[in-house]
Design a protein around this motif. Structure first.
Motif, PDB file in Angstrom:
ATOM      1  N   ASN A  33       0.834  -1.215   0.000  1.00 60.32           N
ATOM      2  CA  ASN A  33       0.000   0.000   0.000  1.00 60.32           C
ATOM      3  C   ASN A  33       0.863   1.256   0.000  1.00 60.32           C
ATOM      4  N   SER A  34       1.917   1.236   0.817  1.00 61.63           N
ATOM      5  CA  SER A  34       2.799   2.401   0.881  1.00 61.63           C
ATOM      6  C   SER A  34       3.457   2.637  -0.470  1.00 61.63           C
ATOM      7  N   SER A  35       3.882   1.558  -1.070  1.00 58.49           N
ATOM      8  CA  SER A  35       4.540   1.679  -2.366  1.00 58.49           C
ATOM      9  C   SER A  35       3.589   2.280  -3.406  1.00 58.49           C
ATOM     10  N   ASP A  36       2.340   1.844  -3.372  1.00 59.10           N
ATOM     11  CA  ASP A  36       1.346   2.430  -4.287  1.00 59.10           C
ATOM     12  C   ASP A  36       1.198   3.929  -4.037  1.00 59.10           C
ATOM     13  N   ALA A  37       1.146   4.284  -2.747  1.00 59.51           N
ATOM     14  CA  ALA A  37       0.960   5.697  -2.395  1.00 59.51           C
ATOM     15  C   ALA A  37       2.176   6.513  -2.842  1.00 59.51           C
ATOM     16  N   LEU A  38       3.349   5.907  -2.744  1.00 56.59           N
ATOM     17  CA  LEU A  38       4.565   6.589  -3.196  1.00 56.59           C
ATOM     18  C   LEU A  38       4.562   6.735  -4.716  1.00 56.59           C
ATOM     19  N   ASP A  39       4.100   5.698  -5.394  1.00 59.92           N
ATOM     20  CA  ASP A  39       3.971   5.765  -6.855  1.00 59.92           C
ATOM     21  C   ASP A  39       3.129   6.963  -7.267  1.00 59.92           C
ATOM     22  N   LYS A  40       2.006   7.107  -6.591  1.00 64.58           N
ATOM     23  CA  LYS A  40       1.082   8.188  -6.962  1.00 64.58           C
ATOM     24  C   LYS A  40       1.745   9.545  -6.760  1.00 64.58           C
ATOM     25  N   ARG A  41       2.438   9.657  -5.642  1.00 61.07           N
ATOM     26  CA  ARG A  41       3.056  10.946  -5.370  1.00 61.07           C
ATOM     27  C   ARG A  41       4.223  11.217  -6.314  1.00 61.07           C
ATOM     28  N   LYS A  71       5.960   3.934   8.175  1.00 58.42           N
ATOM     29  CA  LYS A  71       5.702   5.278   7.671  1.00 58.42           C
ATOM     30  C   LYS A  71       6.073   5.380   6.197  1.00 58.42           C
ATOM     31  N   ASP A  72       5.248   6.067   5.461  1.00 55.74           N
ATOM     32  CA  ASP A  72       5.652   6.356   4.093  1.00 55.74           C
ATOM     33  C   ASP A  72       5.457   7.817   3.779  1.00 55.74           C
ATOM     34  N   SER A  73       6.221   8.323   2.814  1.00 56.56           N
ATOM     35  CA  SER A  73       6.055   9.707   2.389  1.00 56.56           C
ATOM     36  C   SER A  73       5.267   9.721   1.086  1.00 56.56           C
ATOM     37  N   GLY A  76      -0.611  10.215   0.916  1.00 60.04           N
ATOM     38  CA  GLY A  76      -1.387  10.519   2.119  1.00 60.04           C
ATOM     39  C   GLY A  76      -2.885  10.485   1.872  1.00 60.04           C
ATOM     40  N   MET A  77      -3.634  10.638   2.956  1.00 62.40           N
ATOM     41  CA  MET A  77      -5.099  10.625   2.825  1.00 62.40           C
ATOM     42  C   MET A  77      -5.687  11.752   3.658  1.00 62.40           C
ATOM     43  N   ASP A  78      -6.737  12.376   3.143  1.00 61.28           N
ATOM     44  CA  ASP A  78      -7.450  13.344   3.975  1.00 61.28           C
ATOM     45  C   ASP A  78      -8.633  12.633   4.632  1.00 61.28           C
ATOM     46  N   GLY A  93      -8.123  -5.289  -3.549  1.00 59.30           N
ATOM     47  CA  GLY A  93      -7.593  -6.469  -2.867  1.00 59.30           C
ATOM     48  C   GLY A  93      -8.578  -7.053  -1.891  1.00 59.30           C
ATOM     49  N   THR A  94      -9.050  -6.201  -1.009  1.00 63.70           N
ATOM     50  CA  THR A  94      -9.946  -6.693   0.025  1.00 63.70           C
ATOM     51  C   THR A  94     -11.286  -7.124  -0.553  1.00 63.70           C
ATOM     52  N   LEU A  95     -11.688  -6.428  -1.602  1.00 63.89           N
ATOM     53  CA  LEU A  95     -12.959  -6.797  -2.213  1.00 63.89           C
ATOM     54  C   LEU A  95     -12.862  -8.196  -2.823  1.00 63.89           C
ATOM     55  N   GLY A 118      -4.881  -6.787   1.654  1.00 63.95           N
ATOM     56  CA  GLY A 118      -5.006  -5.375   1.962  1.00 63.95           C
ATOM     57  C   GLY A 118      -4.814  -4.982   3.410  1.00 63.95           C
ATOM     58  N   PHE A 119      -5.185  -3.747   3.634  1.00 63.31           N
ATOM     59  CA  PHE A 119      -4.971  -3.091   4.916  1.00 63.31           C
ATOM     60  C   PHE A 119      -5.508  -3.880   6.106  1.00 63.31           C
ATOM     61  N   TYR A 120      -6.695  -4.466   5.951  1.00 60.96           N
ATOM     62  CA  TYR A 120      -7.319  -5.152   7.083  1.00 60.96           C
ATOM     63  C   TYR A 120      -6.517  -6.330   7.601  1.00 60.96           C
ATOM     64  N   GLY A 175       2.231  12.199   4.395  1.00 62.98           N
ATOM     65  CA  GLY A 175       2.147  10.776   4.097  1.00 62.98           C
ATOM     66  C   GLY A 175       1.409  10.058   5.208  1.00 62.98           C
ATOM     67  N   ILE A 176       1.717   8.815   5.385  1.00 63.71           N
ATOM     68  CA  ILE A 176       0.965   8.008   6.332  1.00 63.71           C
ATOM     69  C   ILE A 176       1.899   7.361   7.341  1.00 63.71           C
ATOM     70  N   THR A 177       1.494   7.373   8.579  1.00 66.16           N
ATOM     71  CA  THR A 177       2.194   6.585   9.588  1.00 66.16           C
ATOM     72  C   THR A 177       1.186   5.614  10.191  1.00 66.16           C
TER      73      THR A 177
HETATM   74  P1  ADP Z   1      -6.126  -2.185  -1.836  1.00 68.12           P
HETATM   75  O1  ADP Z   1      -4.724  -1.864  -1.509  1.00 68.12           O
HETATM   76  O2  ADP Z   1      -6.294  -3.553  -2.377  1.00 68.12           O
HETATM   77  O3  ADP Z   1      -6.817  -1.145  -2.664  1.00 68.12           O
HETATM   78  P2  ADP Z   1      -6.480  -1.789   0.989  1.00 68.12           P
HETATM   79  O4  ADP Z   1      -7.585  -2.171   1.909  1.00 68.12           O
HETATM   80  O5  ADP Z   1      -5.146  -2.341   1.318  1.00 68.12           O
HETATM   81  O6  ADP Z   1      -6.939  -2.233  -0.454  1.00 68.12           O
HETATM   82  O7  ADP Z   1      -6.371  -0.235   0.933  1.00 68.12           O
HETATM   83  C1  ADP Z   1      -7.503   0.514   0.664  1.00 68.12           C
HETATM   84  C2  ADP Z   1      -7.130   1.866   0.110  1.00 68.12           C
HETATM   85  O8  ADP Z   1      -6.606   2.717   1.128  1.00 68.12           O
HETATM   86  C3  ADP Z   1      -6.060   1.874  -0.954  1.00 68.12           C
HETATM   87  O9  ADP Z   1      -6.593   1.573  -2.219  1.00 68.12           O
HETATM   88  C4  ADP Z   1      -5.531   3.297  -0.872  1.00 68.12           C
HETATM   89  O10 ADP Z   1      -6.383   4.182  -1.593  1.00 68.12           O
HETATM   90  C5  ADP Z   1      -5.671   3.617   0.588  1.00 68.12           C
HETATM   91  N1  ADP Z   1      -4.396   3.423   1.283  1.00 68.12           N
HETATM   92  C6  ADP Z   1      -3.980   2.331   1.954  1.00 68.12           C
HETATM   93  N2  ADP Z   1      -2.748   2.498   2.452  1.00 68.12           N
HETATM   94  C7  ADP Z   1      -2.353   3.736   2.077  1.00 68.12           C
HETATM   95  C8  ADP Z   1      -1.158   4.530   2.269  1.00 68.12           C
HETATM   96  N3  ADP Z   1      -0.104   4.042   2.932  1.00 68.12           N
HETATM   97  N4  ADP Z   1      -1.136   5.770   1.741  1.00 68.12           N
HETATM   98  C9  ADP Z   1      -2.190   6.268   1.043  1.00 68.12           C
HETATM   99  N5  ADP Z   1      -3.318   5.580   0.833  1.00 68.12           N
HETATM  100  C10 ADP Z   1      -3.417   4.333   1.334  1.00 68.12           C
END
Ligand code: ADP
Length: 647
Positions: A33-41, A71-73, A76-78, A93-95, A118-120, A175-177
């Motif tokens: 997830n962090s890597s994806d968020a870094l990709d976007k940024r 932690k990643d830079s 981030g999320m609002d 992923g979770t879906l 995923g996150f859960y 970013g996110i911690t």
């Molecule tokens: P998935 O990664 O399969 O989309 P997740 O449940 O792991 O599902 O994450 C849900 C969403 O939360 C992600 O798609 C992303 O938009 C957001 N997210 C998760 N971790 C991060 C993070 N470290 N930084 C920014 N957004 C995040």
């Protein structure tokens, strides 16, 4: 405290109570997830200075507090992102995981951890999760907290309200911690193993080595003291920062597709595929290549083990490959690099030859993508050809899942691709009830056989029983059994293979008569002229012609057709709902065949002399029977009435 949506709650319960032993994959999921968020940024930073940062992922462990902090830079999320992304299951992923457990017995969900959950998944190890989040372009900081199923809290906080641990990593970048407070160890599981540097290092190497951003392990935090202005704390902070700079990343940072092929194990590729593309099963095949040419690129492609669920449900799916340009993920799903018929292929393309003034809109139109698309298509088909030659079993598996797509490719756009695809097509055949290629068919047929025969129907059993197919088989010819609706259109587009024309068994040309037989039939037809004219006139509008035929075994009657539209096509066209109900789908020019050797023929001759109303009934009855025989719809009520009138 807010409640999770009910389905999310159920998933969480499963996660938390999972007897699953591979709990360690939570780390892979969070890093991914962090890597994806870094990709976007990183992508944004190409055009927006504000988005630039030290792109990295930092992990720290606190044995006493039993916490793992990641932690990643990244982007981030609002508040609304947190609400949408972390508080409901709506993400890939979770879906996918949810769909999987919905289908299967949750108790069997033992393998879940192999996949992108995923996150859960963090709830498999943590009793409490805190997410401190600052969107890269915002000053606001939010804290998301959850103790599991009961629900979650989101609140806005100021940096002074955060504990040292919470704020420590949320420094200049945003970013996110994520802070995970681990469960207490119990008889079943020792959660504290994750508080060990070596374990974390091992896990990062095992699952996340290819992540393109440095993953650093920060020096273990011994005690958490939040004493502002205390000299000691400041010092220890400095030490930490220093340790950071000098410690090399845990991961090699070489993306898996840039590693030498020989260095990458199959399991690694499978793991990579399942995490990156949220699949539960390893792929049937991977294609790993580095291409040189007008445009050079690396590619890593996967043939999934199954058609995706969306595809099965006939939903319009967005497809495409991940597109990287100089290590930056430019597009999540770039469909311009794959022809649509290959949309089942998953994977990525990385090229440094793409123009870097990246705007997705401009990129979509660049000719570079076309060049890549053509070269990828060629590569994929080459690989399929090799698989067909060297690993027939695997190719047949691929064919069973994706054969329809390849058939579609050979037929669309009036068959522009037919030459590159025709040798990849497989068909069921009367020869040993196996799948065959056209080449194999032609080799078996030998030079003297004029046609490649095919018959259309639901199953081999049904086809074999049909009159026309029976007659061709009886003469010792091999027949291809077509079960797919588009098959006959493919035949029409291919037209011929190895100088043999495709011919439906229902064609009047399918069975050659000997000269004697022909003479006999001509004589019969001559004497039956009056009868045939009578029937033709009576069935006007329903059939195109009536003929005698001795090629229909011992059946009394059957149907064949003349011209472009065959009876099978009429069936297919009739089953496709037309957008304009006034527009009738085209119909076959039907020819009613009557067997002069059948007793009904004599009865009809007799009726022609003395009972025209009976002859009309016979004619109607024969047409109905012939239609039933080839699978065309017949009104049951009318037929019943007709039979009763005639017998
Ligand atoms: P998935 O990664 O399969 O989309 P997740 O449940 O792991 O599902 O994450 C849900 C969403 O939360 C992600 O798609 C992303 O938009 C957001 N997210 C998760 N971790 C991060 C993070 N470290 N930084 C920014 N957004 C995040």
């Amino acid at each position: 405290m807010k409640e999770f949506k009910s389905e999310s709650k159920r998933l969480l319960e499963l996660m938390i109570n999972s007897i699953y032993t591979n709990k360690e994959i939570f780390l892979r999921e969070l890093i991914s997830n962090s890597s994806d968020a870094l990709d976007k940024r990183k992508f944004l930073s190409l055009t927006n200075d504000k988005a630039s940062a030290d792109f990295e992922i930092v992990i720290s462990l606190d044995k006493d507090a039993r916490t793992i902090t990641i932690k990643d830079s990244g982007i981030g999320m609002d508040e609304s992102d947190l609400e949408e992304n972390l508080s409901t299951i709506a993400k890939s992923g979770t879906l996918a995981f949810k769909q999987k457990i919905a289908k299967e017995n949750p108790k069997d969900a033992g393998q879940i951890g192999q996949f992108g959950v995923g996150f859960y998944s963090a709830f498999m190890v943590a009793k409490k999760i805190e997410v401190v989040s600052k969107k890269f372009d915002s000053k606001e900081i939010f804290l998301w907290t959850s103790y599991g199923v009961d629900g979650y809290d989101i609140k806005k906080v100021s940096s002074t309200q955060l504990s040292e641990k919470q704020s420590l990593l949320l420094d200049k970048n945003g970013g996110i911690t994520i802070i995970l407070t681990l469960h207490d160890d119990d008889d079943d599981f020792r959660y504290s193993q994750f508080l060990n540097d070596d374990t974390i290092e091992e896990l990062v190497k095992k699952y996340s080595d290819y992540i393109r951003y440095p993953i650093r392990l920060e020096e273990t935090i011994e005690v958490e003291v939040v004493e502002k202005n205390s000299k000691e704390t400041k010092n220890s902070k400095k030490q930490k920062a220093k340790a950071n700079e000098t410690k090399p990343p845990l991961n090699s940072m070489i993306p898996i597709w840039k590693k030498p092929k020989s260095k990458v194990k199959e399991e690694e590729l499978n793991e990579f595929y399942m995490t990156e593309f949220s699949d539960f099963s390893p792929p049937l095949k991977h294609i790993f290549a580095s291409m040189e040419g007008t445009i050079s690129y690396n590619t890593l492609l996967f043939i999934p083990s199954k058609l995706s669920d969306e595809f099965m449900r006939g939903e319009k799916i967005s497809y495409g490959l991940k597109l990287y340009c100089e290590g930056v993920l430019v597009m999540e799903k770039c469909s311009d690099v794959l022809p649509e018929y290959l949309s089942f292929v998953k994977g990525l393309v990385d090229s440094s030859d793409l123009p870097l003034n990246i705007s997705r809109e401009i990129l979509q139109h660049t000719k570079h993508l076309k060049i890549i698309s053509r070269s990828l298509e060629k590569k994929i088909l080459d690989e399929f050809r090799k698989t067909l030659d060297n690993d027939r079993e695997l190719y047949e598996k691929i064919w069973r899942e994706f054969g329809t797509a390849l058939k579609f490719g050979s037929y669309e756009h009036f068959g522009v691709r037919k030459d590159s695809l025709k040798d990849l097509l497989l068909f069921n055949s009367s020869h040993e009830n196996k799948l065959t290629t056209l080449k194999e068919y032609v080799e078996r047929a030998g030079v003297s056989q004029e046609y490649i025969y095919y018959a259309v129907g639901e199953s081999a059993e049904k086809i074999k029983k049909s009159v026309h197919c029976g007659a061709v088989l009886e003469r010792g010819y091999e027949v291809l059994f077509l079960h797919d609706k588009i098959d006959e259109f493919v035949m029409k587009v291919l037209m011929e293979y190895g100088e043999k024309k495709f011919l439906p068994v229902t064609s009047p040309d399918a069975v050659e008569l000997s000269n004697d037989e022909k003479d006999e039939l001509l004589k019969e037809e001559d004497t039956a002229k009056e009868l045939l004219t009578f029937i033709k006139t009576h069935l006007k509008g329903k059939i195109f012609d009536v003929r005698l035929s001795t090629k229909i075994l011992d059946h009394a009657t059957s149907l064949t057709s003349e011209g472009e539209i065959t009876i099978e096509m009429e069936k297919v066209l009739g089953s496709v709902p037309s957008p304009n109900s006034k527009l009738q789908p085209p119909k076959a020019k039907k020819i009613l065949l009557i067997n002069p050797n059948h007793s009904v023929f004599q009865k009809m001759q007799q009726a022609l002399k003395d009972d025209h109303s009976l002859l009309r009934n016979y004619s109607d009855l024969l047409l109905s029977l012939a239609m039933l025989g080839v699978g065309l719809p017949v009104d049951g009520g009318e037929l019943s009435e007709l039979v009763q009138r005639t017998i």
